[in-house]
Design an enzyme around this catalytic site. Structure first.
Site, short mmCIF file in Angstrom:
data_model
loop_
_atom_site.label_atom_id
_atom_site.label_comp_id
_atom_site.label_asym_id
_atom_site.label_seq_id
_atom_site.Cartn_x
_atom_site.Cartn_y
_atom_site.Cartn_z
N SER A 113 57.81 -1.61 -48.34
CA SER A 113 56.64 -1.60 -47.45
C SER A 113 56.75 -0.65 -46.28
O SER A 113 55.78 -0.50 -45.52
CB SER A 113 56.35 -3.02 -46.96
OG SER A 113 55.83 -3.78 -48.02
N ILE A 114 57.87 0.03 -46.12
CA ILE A 114 57.89 1.13 -45.16
C ILE A 114 56.93 2.22 -45.63
O ILE A 114 56.45 3.03 -44.84
CB ILE A 114 59.33 1.66 -44.96
CG1 ILE A 114 60.21 0.56 -44.34
CG2 ILE A 114 59.34 2.89 -44.06
CD1 ILE A 114 61.68 0.92 -44.28
#
Length: 389
Positions: free
Chosen positions: A114-115
């Site tokens: 999710s970065i």
């Protein structure tokens, strides 16, 4: 020694044991998170030879004791205990520590999960600076197909800040959930009915509450952001990232992004990037949007990302226990203590502390997608590292 034998000795299993059904589970994730393009269709772009750089640790950070962490005498021991694959630390723009697990090659791209959301939001900020994207505009301005979905009356700002009132749960381990259908649409799981990411997004339903009132961590919002970015720019996300982010940053390695059957990029979690190149993104954020003397994204966007956001929405949201003083803005987390970060499941972090001019990237293959106790340990480790580095 044959290639298959060497692989098994390094990773503890055979390559043919890794499948689309198990690649995110231990122990297979130790290899898979660094080789996603072998498993899921991906756009792969290579910019240089990351392995030509030299790992750093001039101050001996890796062998220091971390007294604040129970049962962990040194940094190395903490990294090993928390299923880490790699660490990169920058101080004042210079790399001061690198570490790799025995199964990790220095400079290898690693799935950031999710970065990827945080990276996509930087591109959204670039488009906002170009006058091509209005965060306050309705989503349907860019994606009219979403009119009958939860996004039908939401704005791009709601998407950026995870405050869409979306009827969806991040049920990572439930094979019968809508989340499992979502993973089939992105080609991360076997099965499915030929549905694309956009098809799924336009079929998601709304909760009764107002948009903007509650921070709800829902990954589809960030895939919708990727589609918004494509519609606003007229370019594919991967091409836009190459031209406006990776090349201006001067990254050294390979970036890969998973795509669905129609070529939509998985901007919520599909980016793989080397630890050092991700640290370069963090350093650009620390420098207010500048890298190598070049303006990448407007300083006003960085300031908004690191200082704005609804405190009220955060307090009734999903992550308040991890960052009690926090906020969320433009897909970056604010700690409330001055530092900010991007976070991905299975132990991915990029953390920026302007006060000590430090950037930390930690990538891992934690067995569980979410481990609250380990997240808290990681936060304590980063706060120690800000001053230790």
């Amino acid at each position: 020694m044959t290639g298959s034998t060497a692989f098994q000795q390094k990773f503890g299993f055979r390559r043919d044991e890794v499948t689309l059904a198990n690649w995110r589970t231990a122990p297979f994730n130790r290899w898979a998170f660094q080789n996603v393009a072998e498993i899921v269709p991906s756009v792969v772009q290579t910019y240089g030879q990351a392995q030509d750089e030299t790992p750093a640790d001039p101050a001996g950070i890796l062998d220091r004791e971390v007294a604040s962490l129970d049962g962990t005498p040194t940094v190395r021991a903490f990294l090993e205990r928390t299923h880490s694959d790699a660490l990169a630390v920058m101080r004042r723009g210079e790399f001061v520590a690198d570490w790799q697990a025995p199964h990790t090659r220095f400079g290898t791209p690693h799935l950031a999960f999710s970065i990827s959301k945080s990276l996509t939001a930087i591109v959204a900020g670039i488009l906002e600076g170009d006058g091509l994207l209005d965060p306050e505009a309705p989503v349907v301005t860019y994606v009219p197909e979403a009119a009958n979905s939860a996004y039908g009356d939401a704005t791009v700002r709601h998407v950026l800040d995870m405050t869409v009132s979306l009827d969806f749960e991040e049920a990572y381990l439930d094979p019968e959930s809508v989340f499992a259908r979502y993973r089939q649409a992105m080609l991360w799981n076997p099965g499915g009915n030929g549905e694309s990411l956009l098809d799924l997004l336009c079929d998601l339903k709304r909760l009764p509450g107002l948009h903007g009132a509650v921070f709800r961590y829902r990954s589809p919002n960030s895939d919708m952001l990727g589609i918004i970015v494509e519609r606003a720019s007229g370019q594919r996300v991967c091409d836009l990232m190459r031209e406006r982010l990776w090349e201006p940053l001067g990254i050294r390695g390979t970036v890969a992004v998973t795509v669905d059957r129609r070529g939509y990029a998985r901007t919520a979690g599909g980016v793989s990037i080397s630890p050092r190149d991700l640290a370069r993104v963090g350093e650009m954020m620390r420098q207010g949007g500048i890298a190598g003397g070049k303006r990448i994204v407007a300083e006003s966007w960085i300031r908004d990302t690191t200082t704005a956001g609804s405190r009220d929405a955060w307090l009734v949201g999903d992550f308040v226990n991890l960052l009690p003083e926090g906020r969320y803005r433009n897909k970056w987390y604010q700690s409330g203590k001055g530092w900010f970060c991007g976070i991905g499941i299975h132990g991915q972090w990029v953390v920026v502390d302007p006060a000590t001019e430090t950037v930390v990237v930690k990538m891992a293959s934690q067995p569980e997608p979410v481990d609250d106790d380990m997240d808290r340990e990681n936060v304590a480790f980063f706060e120690w590292l800000f001053t230790a580095a």
